[in-house]
Each structure stands twice: as C-alpha cells, then as structure tokens.
Scaffold this motif. Structure first.
Motif, PDB file in Angstrom:
ATOM      1  N   GLY A  73     -12.324 -10.816  42.156  1.00 17.54           N
ATOM      2  CA  GLY A  73     -12.892 -10.181  40.842  1.00 17.54           C
ATOM      3  C   GLY A  73     -12.501  -8.741  40.844  1.00 17.54           C
ATOM      4  N   MET A  74     -12.292  -8.269  41.925  1.00 17.19           N
ATOM      5  CA  MET A  74     -12.016  -6.876  42.030  1.00 17.19           C
ATOM      6  C   MET A  74     -10.922  -6.499  41.301  1.00 17.19           C
ATOM      7  N   PHE A  75     -10.828  -5.349  40.332  1.00 23.85           N
ATOM      8  CA  PHE A  75      -9.615  -4.788  39.633  1.00 23.85           C
ATOM      9  C   PHE A  75      -8.759  -3.987  40.409  1.00 23.85           C
ATOM     10  N   GLU A  76      -9.216  -3.052  41.319  1.00 23.32           N
ATOM     11  CA  GLU A  76      -8.415  -1.949  42.190  1.00 23.32           C
ATOM     12  C   GLU A  76      -7.381  -2.658  42.973  1.00 23.32           C
ATOM     13  N   PRO A  77      -7.561  -3.811  43.748  1.00 23.12           N
ATOM     14  CA  PRO A  77      -6.500  -4.207  44.625  1.00 23.12           C
ATOM     15  C   PRO A  77      -5.304  -4.748  43.665  1.00 23.12           C
ATOM     16  N   ALA A  78      -5.623  -5.453  42.667  1.00 20.35           N
ATOM     17  CA  ALA A  78      -4.841  -6.049  41.806  1.00 20.35           C
ATOM     18  C   ALA A  78      -4.009  -4.825  41.240  1.00 20.35           C
ATOM     19  N   LEU A  79      -4.600  -3.721  40.640  1.00 21.29           N
ATOM     20  CA  LEU A  79      -3.952  -2.628  40.147  1.00 21.29           C
ATOM     21  C   LEU A  79      -3.118  -1.986  41.187  1.00 21.29           C
ATOM     22  N   ASN A  80      -3.394  -1.724  42.295  1.00 17.83           N
ATOM     23  CA  ASN A  80      -2.555  -1.119  43.216  1.00 17.83           C
ATOM     24  C   ASN A  80      -1.542  -1.918  43.901  1.00 17.83           C
ATOM     25  N   LEU A  81      -1.569  -3.263  43.834  1.00 16.93           N
ATOM     26  CA  LEU A  81      -0.701  -4.237  43.978  1.00 16.93           C
ATOM     27  C   LEU A  81       0.541  -4.088  43.108  1.00 16.93           C
ATOM     28  N   ALA A  82       0.061  -3.848  41.786  1.00 16.69           N
ATOM     29  CA  ALA A  82       1.170  -3.958  40.521  1.00 16.69           C
ATOM     30  C   ALA A  82       1.679  -2.643  40.635  1.00 16.69           C
ATOM     31  N   LEU A  83       1.190  -1.490  40.865  1.00 18.51           N
ATOM     32  CA  LEU A  83       1.600  -0.229  40.785  1.00 18.51           C
ATOM     33  C   LEU A  83       2.776  -0.163  42.034  1.00 18.51           C
ATOM     34  N   GLN A 125      -3.070  -4.401  53.140  1.00 18.86           N
ATOM     35  CA  GLN A 125      -4.384  -3.978  52.647  1.00 18.86           C
ATOM     36  C   GLN A 125      -4.811  -4.397  51.440  1.00 18.86           C
ATOM     37  N   PHE A 126      -3.896  -4.260  50.593  1.00 20.21           N
ATOM     38  CA  PHE A 126      -4.317  -4.469  49.182  1.00 20.21           C
ATOM     39  C   PHE A 126      -4.490  -5.889  48.895  1.00 20.21           C
ATOM     40  N   GLU A 127      -3.643  -6.701  49.321  1.00 14.19           N
ATOM     41  CA  GLU A 127      -3.767  -8.112  49.427  1.00 14.19           C
ATOM     42  C   GLU A 127      -4.947  -8.657  49.967  1.00 14.19           C
ATOM     43  N   GLU A 128      -5.606  -8.351  51.268  1.00 13.15           N
ATOM     44  CA  GLU A 128      -6.701  -8.681  51.839  1.00 13.15           C
ATOM     45  C   GLU A 128      -7.834  -8.250  50.873  1.00 13.15           C
ATOM     46  N   ALA A 129      -7.737  -7.034  50.262  1.00 17.88           N
ATOM     47  CA  ALA A 129      -9.073  -6.747  49.490  1.00 17.88           C
ATOM     48  C   ALA A 129      -9.074  -7.718  48.197  1.00 17.88           C
ATOM     49  N   ALA A 130      -7.964  -8.002  47.666  1.00 12.42           N
ATOM     50  CA  ALA A 130      -7.714  -8.939  46.720  1.00 12.42           C
ATOM     51  C   ALA A 130      -8.388 -10.252  47.052  1.00 12.42           C
ATOM     52  N   ARG A 131      -8.085 -10.781  48.269  1.00 17.43           N
ATOM     53  CA  ARG A 131      -8.449 -12.116  48.824  1.00 17.43           C
ATOM     54  C   ARG A 131     -10.000 -12.039  48.955  1.00 17.43           C
ATOM     55  N   LEU A 132     -10.464 -10.787  49.587  1.00 17.75           N
ATOM     56  CA  LEU A 132     -11.910 -10.827  49.997  1.00 17.75           C
ATOM     57  C   LEU A 132     -12.927 -10.910  48.747  1.00 17.75           C
ATOM     58  N   SER A 133     -12.037 -10.150  47.531  1.00 15.15           N
ATOM     59  CA  SER A 133     -12.968  -9.918  46.112  1.00 15.15           C
ATOM     60  C   SER A 133     -12.243 -10.363  45.139  1.00 15.15           C
TER      61      SER A 133
END
Length: 87
Positions: A35-45, A25-33
């Motif tokens: 520039g969006m910070f939150e998916p990258a943050l959540n994947l890092a965490l 879900q996080f990877e797809e959110a990062a792919r869809l947007s």
C-alpha cells in the motif's frame, strides 16, 4: 533489510547516483509494503525517465491506486497521454 522505507530511500540514493540497482530496491519496497505510495511513484518516475512508457503508465496507475488524487499521478496522466509508446 525488511523495512520498505529503507529500501525506498536506498533506491532514491542509487537512482540519483545513476545506478541500475535502484530498480530492485524500489521493487522490493513495493513488495514489502503493497500500500506504500513512494516505491510505486519512484518506479513510475524511473520508467518514464528511461522512456519505458508502458511500464511507467502501469506504475503510475499503481501509484494512483495507492494514493488516489495524488497530484503527481494526475500530472503524469496529462503528460503521458495514450499516444506515447515504448520504442
């Protein structure tokens, strides 16, 4: 859904429930947007929580690119440092 916020928020719910499906879900959110910070943050965490240090660093760098000066990113840089390795 193609809404990155829905994907990200679903990822948070799945992560909190302990489900591995959160990654997707996080990877797809990062792919869809890209520039969006939150998916990258959540994947890092998530990677950091699982001890996947190199992957975590990669996502922390990406989060920093998406939101320069973010306090979470700066704290992670201090916390992880160069000495931690996967394994």
């Amino acid at each position: 859904p193609r809404d990155p916020w829905i994907r990200n928020n679903l990822g948070v719910a799945l992560r909190d429930a302990g489900a591995r499906a959160a990654w997707g879900q996080f990877e797809e959110a990062a792919r869809l947007s890209p520039g969006m910070f939150e998916p990258a943050l959540n994947l890092a965490l998530l990677a950091e929580r699982e001890g996947r240090w190199e992957e975590s660093r990669r996502w922390w760098r990406e989060a920093g690119r998406r939101r320069p000066g973010a306090p979470e990113v700066e704290a992670a840089e201090r916390r992880l440092g160069p000495e931690r390795r996967d394994g």
